[in-house]
Design a protein around this motif. Structure first.
Motif, PDB file in Angstrom:
ATOM      1  N   VAL A  63      -2.290   5.179 -11.775  1.00  8.08           N
ATOM      2  CA  VAL A  63      -2.515   4.105 -10.802  1.00  8.08           C
ATOM      3  C   VAL A  63      -3.982   4.154 -10.400  1.00  8.08           C
ATOM      4  CG1 VAL A  63      -1.926   3.187  -8.523  1.00  8.08           C
ATOM      5  CG2 VAL A  63      -0.151   4.223  -9.942  1.00  8.08           C
ATOM      6  N   ASP A  64      -4.689   3.065 -10.619  1.00  5.18           N
ATOM      7  CA  ASP A  64      -6.098   3.025 -10.260  1.00  5.18           C
ATOM      8  C   ASP A  64      -6.346   1.758  -9.443  1.00  5.18           C
ATOM      9  OD1 ASP A  64      -8.606   4.031 -10.134  1.00  5.18           O
ATOM     10  OD2 ASP A  64      -9.066   3.841 -12.268  1.00  5.18           O
ATOM     11  N   THR A 124       0.816  -1.222   0.000  1.00  2.00           N
ATOM     12  CA  THR A 124       0.000   0.000   0.000  1.00  2.00           C
ATOM     13  C   THR A 124       0.854   1.280   0.000  1.00  2.00           C
ATOM     14  OG1 THR A 124      -0.250  -0.433   2.354  1.00  2.00           O
ATOM     15  CG2 THR A 124      -2.147  -0.896   0.972  1.00  2.00           C
ATOM     16  N   ARG A 125       1.999   1.251   0.721  1.00  5.92           N
ATOM     17  CA  ARG A 125       2.853   2.461   0.742  1.00  5.92           C
ATOM     18  C   ARG A 125       3.442   2.715  -0.638  1.00  5.92           C
ATOM     19  NH1 ARG A 125       5.967   1.043   5.617  1.00  5.92           N
ATOM     20  NH2 ARG A 125       4.414   1.156   7.235  1.00  5.92           N
ATOM     21  N   ARG A 154       1.262   6.457  -6.990  1.00  3.57           N
ATOM     22  CA  ARG A 154       0.135   7.352  -7.256  1.00  3.57           C
ATOM     23  C   ARG A 154       0.564   8.802  -7.318  1.00  3.57           C
ATOM     24  NH1 ARG A 154      -5.354   5.267  -4.497  1.00  3.57           N
ATOM     25  NH2 ARG A 154      -6.624   5.734  -6.304  1.00  3.57           N
ATOM     26  N   GLY A 155       1.623   9.115  -6.585  1.00  2.00           N
ATOM     27  CA  GLY A 155       2.117  10.493  -6.538  1.00  2.00           C
ATOM     28  C   GLY A 155       2.917  10.878  -7.784  1.00  2.00           C
ATOM     29  N   ARG A 156       3.187   9.958  -8.661  1.00  6.46           N
ATOM     30  CA  ARG A 156       3.986  10.266  -9.857  1.00  6.46           C
ATOM     31  C   ARG A 156       3.088  10.835 -10.957  1.00  6.46           C
ATOM     32  NH1 ARG A 156       8.952   6.353 -10.635  1.00  6.46           N
ATOM     33  NH2 ARG A 156       8.836   7.292 -12.702  1.00  6.46           N
TER      34      ARG A 156
END
Ligand SMILES: Cc1cc2nc3c(=O)[nH]c(=O)nc-3n(C[C@H](O)[C@H](O)[C@H](O)COP(=O)(O)OP(=O)(O)OC[C@H]3O[C@@H](n4cnc5c(N)ncnc54)[C@H](O)[C@@H]3O)c2cc1C
Length: 282
Positions: free
Chosen positions: A176-177, A162-163, A169-171
């Motif tokens: 990312v879904d 998850t991390r 996701r921050g890229r």
């Protein structure tokens, strides 16, 4: 180093496990752990994304487990405790020793995908064998077009890494879904099966390679959704699982029609494997 490596490897042969020491063990979910292993003889394995090893809990048994990463010469495996062997592997504490044979099997088509868009579709523990392919693409990000990672699990508590998913996701150069079949634990994300995410991903179907891993029913629906988006069947790849014993194409346990998954797979092109996906395990 190499002068020691070659005689050792050839003396042991492909059927003898090599000792690997557990250096780290982290819990991913209620029943899944990630183990980092170092080779006791100091010689790291050369693994391609998508390959697996035969992992041996001494005195209990040996099971096929995909390589989920290779951090600084360490061999990384993510294992779900479902039976006697996988439970023993997951219970292995740092300092204990497991046996490793391999790596075995073919790889995700990361070279074929160069210059193309890439869609990764993973269900549950299926993200483990796909993670090295994602690492490969991210390490050579300029060599690929759009990249989408679509991931689903049964519940929020079953999501792996998850991390890392949050970091991805921050890229700005990665879609990312994430979705879950059943929401709980204050989940505010998407609810629904992972093939549903395919409709919302951005890629050029004429220039995309798709890589899919998860339960077979999920791979079937994902394959169909990818075809519907226009990706040709020969650019969709799935990783197959069957009961396996030798990993070497000798014993025949993992036969699926004319193919042996340990020898010819586990990664197959959709047009080759789809007709065989109905065949039950021997
Ligand atoms: C190429 C390959 C790569 C794999 N990679 C991973 C991985 O990275 N992480 C991981 O946790 N597991 C992975 N598996 C599945 C893993 O090998 C099985 O979970 C393991 O063999 C179960 O052995 P056991 O003795 O613990 O349980 P068993 O007592 O043999 O089985 C317990 C339960 O799990 C089911 N099961 C057994 N084998 C499989 C299988 N292959 N697929 C689905 N269900 C099965 C059985 O039907 C039974 O219900 C992989 C399998 C293959 C073929």
């Amino acid at each position: 180093m190499a002068t020691v490596a070659e005689p050792t490897a050839s003396l042991l042969g492909p059927i003898t496990p090599r000792p690997f020491r557990v250096v780290r063990r982290g819990r991913e979910t209620a029943d899944t752990w990630t183990l980092e292993l170092e080779p006791v003889d100091g010689l790291p394995l050369d693994v391609r994304p998508g390959q697996f090893t035969m992992l041996y809990a001494f005195g209990i048994g040996e099971v096929p487990i995909s390589v989920s990463g290779q951090a600084g010469g360490l061999l990384v495996h993510t294992v779900r405790a479902v039976g006697a062997v996988s439970r023993a592997i997951c219970a292995s504490r740092p300092g204990s020793v497991l046996g490793v044979r391999g790596p075995f099997g073919n790889a995700w088509p990361v070279e074929t995908a160069e210059g193309s868009d890439v869609v990764v579709v993973a269900g549950g523990i299926g993200l483990a064998p796909l993670r090295p392919a994602v690492y490969h693409v991210l390490a050579q990000r300029d060599g690929f077009g759009e990249v989408a990672v679509l991931y689903g699990s049964r519940t929020p508590g079953d999501l792996l890494y998850t991390r890392e998913l949050e970091r991805w996701r921050g890229r700005f150069d990665l879609q990312v879904d994430v979705t879950v079949d059943r929401a709980m634990d204050g989940w505010r994300g998407k609810v629904g099966v992972v093939p549903k995410l395919i409709a919302g991903a951005h890629f050029d179907p004429d220039a995309t390679v798709a890589m899919v891993c998860g339960p077979e029913i999920m791979m079937r629906f994902a394959g169909e959704a990818l075809l519907e988006r226009g990706i040709p069947a020969d650019r969709i790849y799935v990783s197959m699982e069957r009961n396996m014993k030798c990993g070497l194409g000798w014993c025949g346990h993992c036969q699926l029609g004319p193919t042996l998954i340990c020898r010819d797979g586990p990664v197959y092109r959709w047009d080759e494997i789809e007709p065989l996906m109905e065949v039950r395990e021997l």
